[in-house]
Write a protein that holds these residues in place. Structure first.
Motif, PDB file in Angstrom:
ATOM      1  N   LEU A  36     -31.850  -6.738 -15.794  1.00 29.50           N
ATOM      2  CA  LEU A  36     -32.227  -8.115 -15.523  1.00 29.50           C
ATOM      3  C   LEU A  36     -31.388  -8.621 -14.235  1.00 29.50           C
ATOM      4  O   LEU A  36     -31.885  -9.310 -13.409  1.00 29.50           O
ATOM      5  N   HIS A  37     -30.164  -8.051 -13.961  1.00 28.18           N
ATOM      6  CA  HIS A  37     -29.312  -8.508 -12.835  1.00 28.18           C
ATOM      7  C   HIS A  37     -30.148  -7.913 -11.867  1.00 28.18           C
ATOM      8  O   HIS A  37     -29.887  -8.565 -10.690  1.00 28.18           O
ATOM      9  N   ILE A  38     -30.501  -6.773 -11.852  1.00 29.50           N
ATOM     10  CA  ILE A  38     -31.243  -5.954 -10.609  1.00 29.50           C
ATOM     11  C   ILE A  38     -32.193  -6.829 -10.069  1.00 29.50           C
ATOM     12  O   ILE A  38     -32.639  -6.990  -9.142  1.00 29.50           O
ATOM     13  N   HIS A  66     -32.777  -9.902 -10.871  1.00 28.18           N
ATOM     14  CA  HIS A  66     -32.326 -11.278 -10.186  1.00 28.18           C
ATOM     15  C   HIS A  66     -32.094 -11.012  -8.691  1.00 28.18           C
ATOM     16  O   HIS A  66     -32.282 -11.852  -8.024  1.00 28.18           O
ATOM     17  N   HIS A  67     -31.371  -9.999  -8.446  1.00 29.20           N
ATOM     18  CA  HIS A  67     -30.977  -9.885  -6.921  1.00 29.20           C
ATOM     19  C   HIS A  67     -32.042  -9.260  -6.075  1.00 29.20           C
ATOM     20  O   HIS A  67     -32.360  -9.786  -4.956  1.00 29.20           O
ATOM     21  N   ALA A  68     -32.993  -8.416  -6.639  1.00 29.49           N
ATOM     22  CA  ALA A  68     -34.255  -7.953  -6.137  1.00 29.49           C
ATOM     23  C   ALA A  68     -35.383  -9.476  -5.738  1.00 29.49           C
ATOM     24  O   ALA A  68     -36.257  -9.160  -4.991  1.00 29.49           O
ATOM     25  N   ASP A 107     -22.241  -1.568  -6.131  1.00 31.58           N
ATOM     26  CA  ASP A 107     -21.280  -2.458  -5.466  1.00 31.58           C
ATOM     27  C   ASP A 107     -21.312  -3.752  -6.221  1.00 31.58           C
ATOM     28  O   ASP A 107     -20.264  -4.337  -6.762  1.00 31.58           O
ATOM     29  N   GLU A 108     -22.585  -4.308  -6.088  1.00 31.83           N
ATOM     30  CA  GLU A 108     -22.676  -5.809  -6.629  1.00 31.83           C
ATOM     31  C   GLU A 108     -22.586  -5.775  -8.209  1.00 31.83           C
ATOM     32  O   GLU A 108     -21.724  -6.438  -8.863  1.00 31.83           O
ATOM     33  N   LEU A 109     -22.934  -4.800  -8.922  1.00 27.39           N
ATOM     34  CA  LEU A 109     -22.811  -4.649 -10.295  1.00 27.39           C
ATOM     35  C   LEU A 109     -21.222  -4.532 -10.686  1.00 27.39           C
ATOM     36  O   LEU A 109     -20.871  -4.956 -11.717  1.00 27.39           O
ATOM     37  N   ALA A 110     -20.655  -3.701  -9.872  1.00 22.86           N
ATOM     38  CA  ALA A 110     -19.301  -3.373 -10.215  1.00 22.86           C
ATOM     39  C   ALA A 110     -18.315  -4.794  -9.868  1.00 22.86           C
ATOM     40  O   ALA A 110     -17.433  -4.950 -10.668  1.00 22.86           O
ATOM     41  N   ARG A 111     -18.936  -5.580  -9.146  1.00 23.01           N
ATOM     42  CA  ARG A 111     -18.188  -7.081  -8.971  1.00 23.01           C
ATOM     43  C   ARG A 111     -18.448  -7.828 -10.135  1.00 23.01           C
ATOM     44  O   ARG A 111     -17.597  -8.576 -10.702  1.00 23.01           O
ATOM     45  N   HIS A 112     -19.535  -7.559 -10.921  1.00 18.68           N
ATOM     46  CA  HIS A 112     -19.806  -8.100 -12.285  1.00 18.68           C
ATOM     47  C   HIS A 112     -19.087  -7.673 -13.495  1.00 18.68           C
ATOM     48  O   HIS A 112     -19.182  -7.720 -14.589  1.00 18.68           O
ATOM     49  N   GLY A 113     -18.475  -6.255 -13.107  1.00 18.96           N
ATOM     50  CA  GLY A 113     -17.886  -5.633 -14.372  1.00 18.96           C
ATOM     51  C   GLY A 113     -18.871  -4.438 -14.819  1.00 18.96           C
ATOM     52  O   GLY A 113     -18.250  -3.831 -15.610  1.00 18.96           O
TER      53      GLY A 113
HETATM   54 ZN   LIG Z   1     -24.809 -10.265  -9.214  1.00 22.10          ZN
END
Ligand SMILES: [Zn+2]
Length: 104
Positions: free
Chosen positions: A17-19, A21-23, A35-41
């Motif tokens: 879902l996060h993917i 959201h950004h796509a 990198d973005e997912l790492a930022r979210h943990g």
């Molecule tokens: Zn994000």
């Protein structure tokens, strides 16, 4: 970085879902998404994320185009109409979870 995300099976739907959201905001590529997912943990290895992106493309949630820059090629993923529908439905479902106490 650990090879596998903890609680991977449980959380992988949220990662997808996060993917989405950004796509939906802009085309995304694998390393940017990691990198973005790492930022979210969420710690995902390329070996986990890339097959996930491919499957989401096969399932019709993302479209992919390859951009070449000299000898390097990068795959950019964008959300599809089906992806937007899925994301909208998931947001409704997530709202049902949010703020729920012990008795609901
Ligand atoms: Zn994000």
């Amino acid at each position: 970085m650990p090879e596998r995300m903890e609680h991977h099976d449980l959380l992988s739907g949220l990662v997808r879902l996060h993917i989405l959201h950004h796509a939906a905001q802009h085309p995304v590529y694998g390393q940017w998404m990691i990198d973005e997912l790492a930022r979210h943990g969420y710690r995902l290895s390329p070996g986990t994320l890339y097959p996930m992106l491919s499957k989401m493309e096969r399932d019709g949630y993302l479209t992919c185009r390859t951009e070449r820059d000299g000898r390097t090629a990068r795959k950019f993923y964008t959300i599809t109409e089906k992806g937007r529908e899925g994301l909208a439905l998931a947001r409704v479902r997530l709202r049902e979870l949010k703020g729920k106490g012990n008795n609901e």
